[in-house]
Design an enzyme around this catalytic site. Structure first.
Site: not given
Ligand code: AMP
Length: 464
Positions: A2, A27, A99-100, A235
């Protein structure tokens, strides 16, 4: 994850909302602002972006803000949900935003809570009343009980305070000018208003800022070892953010260089282009292209008005959204060998979709590289991955994953290269190596390992 924000010093609410927009990537479920008007706390909240928060034309002396990412619990769907799920929260004289993720809430909660932030607020109000309203004492008591990640900003007796768990999982920085103190999850907030970041709030530290410019620092809990969330660098955080003195952009660039070395060792055909999956992996793709001496081309473009697919709950919804999320420069793809770079492969949905799309558009080969090593353990500290079952890397070996996503080669970041690229030794890598730095998270892990039937939200059941 968040975003949290605290402002001390007169600021128009509309400007605070602008600053909160700089934390919107942390978020996108909902957002809230809280301020003091007269002797009262006033709140305004909205679903989705902070841009939707309706505000009066006022310039309060103290403001809190949050953007919400639904780690556990449901997504905000109605106005009523805003009160229950979206911070900042208040109880008696205290208000705060968090946040957490607290892993052991059920051990100490005296009733059922929808969010750990509301639980922390109520607990802190209680401990203040039991400790003569002395904030450091109340927070010491609270911190000694909480297991998990918390970076918190709050208001008490007209003062702004901030504290962080003793591991320092989630970022929190502050900066001051003559008239303003600003505490935020990310330093881009300070850049926007031209205030230098003074420093990170130290893990285990409580800071109290008074309206007359006085700053007090207290040690509330100590840990020789810190556990900064590595995924912030890979990320979550904005590339222009500096966390623990490391600029996120530079880290991502170094991650790309490391991937280039790994790619060279594979002895496969050099690609025609390196292509980032927007937006997070751009610096890495740039570095990778430079190191391989091939052009980077942005042939995958994002429909920026769509939300992040991750937040959607079912796999079907996710597939449908992943499909509509990207637009391709179709005439640059036919008969090309393309090296796609994304920050991570979590469930594999995005990678599979992109490889299929590029091949469908005539690419002769598609390689897929991830700046993150395989994530094969769930996160209990604030990332929305609650069981290993959801993670493709926990169920499949690398070659199976390559086949599943349909790529001609798959390149994952090596863990040591990741640590070197970040430049910090004291990181939380639990989702990569299963080594959880806190006791209650280890307890949850053991319980879940014993449960054969665990479904995607089961850890909430054993959280206490
Ligand atoms: P996936 O499609 O499930 O393999 O997730 C990978 C994609 O989701 C990548 O393009 C990342 O940029 C994005 N991503 C990875 N971790 C997160 C996260 N915790 N929350 C939102 N997006 C994520």
């Amino acid at each position: 994850m968040c975003g949290v924000l605290g402002i001390l010093g007169k600021m128009p609410l509309s400007m605070a909302r602008e600053l909160l927009l700089l934390l919107a990537h942390r978020g996108q479920d909902a957002a809230g602002l809280l301020w003091i008007s007269g002797n009262e706390y006033i709140e305004a909240k909205a679903m989705g972006s902070p841009a939707f928060i309706e505000l009066p034309d006022e310039s309060p002396k103290i403001i809190l803000g949050s953007t919400r990412y639904p780690t556990i619990g449901k997504r905000v769907g109605t106005e009523k949900d805003l009160d229950i799920f979206v911070g900042p929260f208040q109880a008696e004289q205290i208000a705060l935003t968090h946040n957490g993720n607290i892993t052991n809430m059920a051990v100490y909660a005296e009733k059922d809570y929808f969010t750990d932030a509301q639980f922390i607020t109520d607990k802190l109000a209680k401990y203040l009343s039991e400790n003569n309203n002395i904030l450091p004492d109340a927070i010491r008591k609270l911190s000694s009980e909480l297991d998990g990640a918390f970076s918190i900003v709050g208001i008490h007796e007209g003062k702004l305070f901030a504290f962080r768990d003793s591991r320092g999982f989630k970022p929190l920085v502050f900066g001051r000018s003559k008239d303003l103190t600003v505490i935020a999850s990310e330093s881009t907030v300070h850049s926007m208003i031209g205030i230098d970041v003074e420093r990170d709030v130290y893990p285990g530290e409580l800071l109290i800022f008074s309206q007359d410019g006085k700053l007090e620092s207290f040690s509330i809990s100590q840990n020789a070892l810190h556990s900064h969330c590595f995924f912030e660098y890979v990320y979550f955080a904005h590339p222009a953010t500096t966390i623990e003195n490391q600029l996120v952009y530079d880290v991502r660039f170094r991650l790309g260089r490391a991937l280039a070395s790994a790619f060279k060792k594979m002895n496969i055909e050099t690609p025609d282009y390196v292509v980032p999956v927007p937006d997070t992996s751009r610096p890495a793709a740039q570095a990778l292209a430079e190191a391989l001496d091939v052009p980077m081309r942005e042939i995958i473009l994002k429909n920026r008005y769509l939300g992040r697919t991750f937040i959607v709950r079912t796999q079907e919804e996710r597939n449908a959204m992943a499909k509509s999320k990207y637009i391709y420069l179709t005439d640059k793809i036919r008969n090309k060998t393309i090296l796609v770079v994304d920050d991570s492969i979590v469930r594999g949905t995005t990678a599979k979709m992109i490889v299929k799309d590029l091949k469908g558009l005539g690419a002769s080969k598609v390689y897929f590289a991830a700046t993150c090593p395989p994530q094969d353990h769930p996160c209990y500290y604030g990332i929305d991955i609650s069981t290993g079952k959801e993670l493709i890397a926990s169920n499949s070996r690398k070659e199976e994953i390559r086949k599943y996503i349909g790529a001609d080669a798959l390149i994952y970041q090596d863990i040591n290269d990741l640590v070197n690229a970040i430049g910090l030794k004291d990181l939380c890598l639990a989702c990569l190596d299963g080594d959880y730095p806190t006791e209650h998270a280890r307890y949850i892990q053991e319980q879940l390992q014993d449960e054969e039937e665990s479904d995607s939200r089961d850890y909430e059941r054993v959280i206490g």
